[in-house]
Design an enzyme around this catalytic site. Structure first.
Site, PDB file in Angstrom:
ATOM      1  N   SER A 158       0.821  -1.207   0.000  1.00  0.00           N
ATOM      2  CA  SER A 158       0.000   0.000   0.000  1.00  0.00           C
ATOM      3  C   SER A 158       0.854   1.256   0.000  1.00  0.00           C
ATOM      4  O   SER A 158       1.732   1.432   0.843  1.00  0.00           O
ATOM      5  CB  SER A 158      -0.931  -0.036   1.216  1.00  0.00           C
ATOM      6  OG  SER A 158      -0.860   1.148   1.942  1.00  0.00           O
ATOM      7  N   LYS A 159       0.584   2.095  -0.972  1.00  0.00           N
ATOM      8  CA  LYS A 159       1.315   3.342  -1.097  1.00  0.00           C
ATOM      9  C   LYS A 159       1.098   4.192   0.160  1.00  0.00           C
ATOM     10  O   LYS A 159       1.993   4.866   0.644  1.00  0.00           O
ATOM     11  CB  LYS A 159       0.821   4.074  -2.350  1.00  0.00           C
ATOM     12  CG  LYS A 159       1.350   5.479  -2.528  1.00  0.00           C
ATOM     13  CD  LYS A 159       2.813   5.506  -2.891  1.00  0.00           C
ATOM     14  CE  LYS A 159       3.301   6.942  -2.926  1.00  0.00           C
ATOM     15  NZ  LYS A 159       4.743   7.048  -3.006  1.00  0.00           N
TER      16      LYS A 159
END
Ligand code: GLU
Length: 485
Positions: A256-257
């Site tokens: 997840s960014k």
């Protein structure tokens, strides 16, 4: 004879998620496997709270950089536009279809407010039940409901789901999935501000755009039965579903960014080639039929097959990506490689050296572009180093042997009249036999003595050639002095 039409439907969130890019890639491959296939780009911007300035540019740039060309989209148009959901919404498309769905019995107006919904949620949660909104408005007649809408009452439109029976859908990856209708939530299709939810817009757009293949993350898997009920209410064909398992950071966490994991742009900035990134992410969750591991985009088209997408999440392994990137770099022609790495070499090397020769030695060693400057810091300045570097078990070398080798190398190199790689090679390679030493016992100390480093791209011969005679002899003198001292 119908052509494949797949789509990439990103929400403009400001960066390209690795998982999203993989979805884009798989959908592109599916379209390109069909000689007449079409790849459609649709921007899903109906969640106005998530809009980010410049985000659409990132989507266009990423697709372009990766070579994932689209046949229809907001920037190039096409027969079933507009291709941006907010524009479609302003044209009234979703409202029109929602009203149709109401008349088909697949949806209803709802005038409840958030408090009504919350009150039910509290009661059901207290009873330990999974929340499902039981909407009293669905028992209103259409005329009654339309009169309240005409009178200006605020409303949403909810899906109407039969309370009995089951619904199933077929997924290419997960097979047939059947659910009890009683477990399905009567989700909002049109919000009170008139915007459609994803849950409605995706069905309407996929149908109106003639999409045959829907590739997306498996977070949508549990909603797919509800989408099918909508398709069925309209009497529309259901597309082929390809739900992909998530890209994982480790066994339990998604990549997840938002949690700081690398996006596509981050990886490019770190010196990974777009082609190598695509090559790697193609393999995240899909396994080829052969052992081949290195694929260009063109090679992926015939090799790719949705049947070989796995059901479990694949862990993103930066070490694996790095090694694939290194292979891509080494597979390049020296001319192309030189063009690519010149700016990175120039960051570290300002002296008057043949940069193309430096590129040739770097190519054998660097797995990413960003590690290049650091590898080359010894050209401009001869670094201070410790004599311990001359002690190496594997090379069977110690300080004493090194000193002897360096003195012999200095004399042999001084005698080289025309300085080039061949002559340097011949001068140095004559020494092991003369000194009764192994090659490594001569070449290893020379490499250390002229670079001051334990590891270098290139060996003693290449480095000496690049440094030139004067600088090589100067460094040898300094190193000999250091060993004698
Ligand atoms: N806009 C959705 C997303 O970015 C796309 C889902 C889909 O492909 O249907 O997650």
């Amino acid at each position: 004879m119908s052509e494949i039409r797949s789509r990439f439907a990103p929400s403009p969130t400001g960066y390209m998620h690795i998982g999203n890019l993989r979805t884009a890639l798989y959908a592109w491959l599916i379209a390109r496997k069909d000689p007449n296939g079409k790849y459609i780009l649709r921007i899903e911007d109906t969640d106005q709270t998530r809009q980010v300035e410049g985000a659409e540019e990132i989507i266009y740039n990423t697709l372009k950089t990766c070579g994932l060309d689209h046949d229809e989209g907001p920037d190039i148009g096409g027969p079933v536009g507009p291709y941006v959901q907010s524009v479609r919404m302003h044209e009234g498309i979703y409202m029109e279809y929602a009203k149709k769905l109401i008349h088909l019995g697949g949806a209803h107006y709802c005038f409840c407010n958030e408090d009504d919904v919350e009150a039910q949620r509290e009661i059901q949660t207290a009873r330990g039940e999974a929340f499902k909104f039981d909407d009293p408005c669905k028992y209103l007649s259409i005329e009654e409901a339309e009169a309240r809408v005409a009178a200006g009452e605020s409303f949403v439109i909810r899906q109407t789901i039969p309370s009995e029976g089951t619904t199933y859908f077929d997924d290419e990856v997960f097979g047939r999935i059947t659910v009890e209708n009683s477990t399905l939530d009567e989700q909002v299709l049109i919000k009170s501000d008139g915007f459609p939810t994803y849950n409605f817009a995706n069905v309407i757009d996929d149908h109106l755009m003639g999409i045959t293949d829907v590739v997306r993350g498996m977070e949508y898997l549990s909603s797919a039965p509800k989408y099918n009920l909508i398709y069925q209410a309209y009497g529309w064909d259901i597309p082929r579903y390809i739900h992909c398992p998530p890209v994982m950071k480790d066994q339990t966490h998604k990549l997840s960014k938002r949690n700081g994991d690398a996006s596509f742009e981050d990886l490019v900035a770190k010196g990974y080639l777009p082609g190598a990134i695509l090559n790697y992410i193609a393999l995240l969750g899909w396994s080829p039929e052969t052992n081949q591991e290195i694929y260009t985009l063109e090679e992926l088209i015939p090799a790719f097959n949705v049947k070989h997408i796995g059901q479990s999440g694949a862990i993103f392994d930066i070490v694996k990506l790095t090694s694939i990137n290194g292979i891509w770099l080494r597979n390049m022609s020296l001319d192309d490689y030189y063009e690519l790495v010149k700016p990175y070499i120039e960051k570290a090397v300002h002296g008057n050296f043949d940069l193309k020769k430096i590129a040739a030695v770097v190519q054998q060693r660097a797995n990413t572009l960003s590690e290049i400057p650091e590898m080359l810091d010894f050209f401009d300045t001869f670094p201070a180093y410790s004599n311990e570097l001359f002690v190496n078990k594997k090379m069977k070398s110690n300080e004493e042997i090194s000193l002897e080798s360096l003195k012999a190398a200095r004399a042999a190199l001084e005698a080289v009249a025309e300085w080039n790689e061949t002559n340097v090679h011949d001068a140095l390679m004559a020494l092991p036999e003369k000194l009764q030493r192994k090659n490594g016992q001569v070449l290893f100390p020379v490499r250390v003595a002229i670079s001051g480093k334990q590891f270098t791209p290139g060996g003693a011969i290449e480095i000496a050639d690049i440094l030139g005679k004067e600088e090589t002899l100067r460094r040898l003198d300094l190193s000999i002095k250091q060993l004698e001292g």
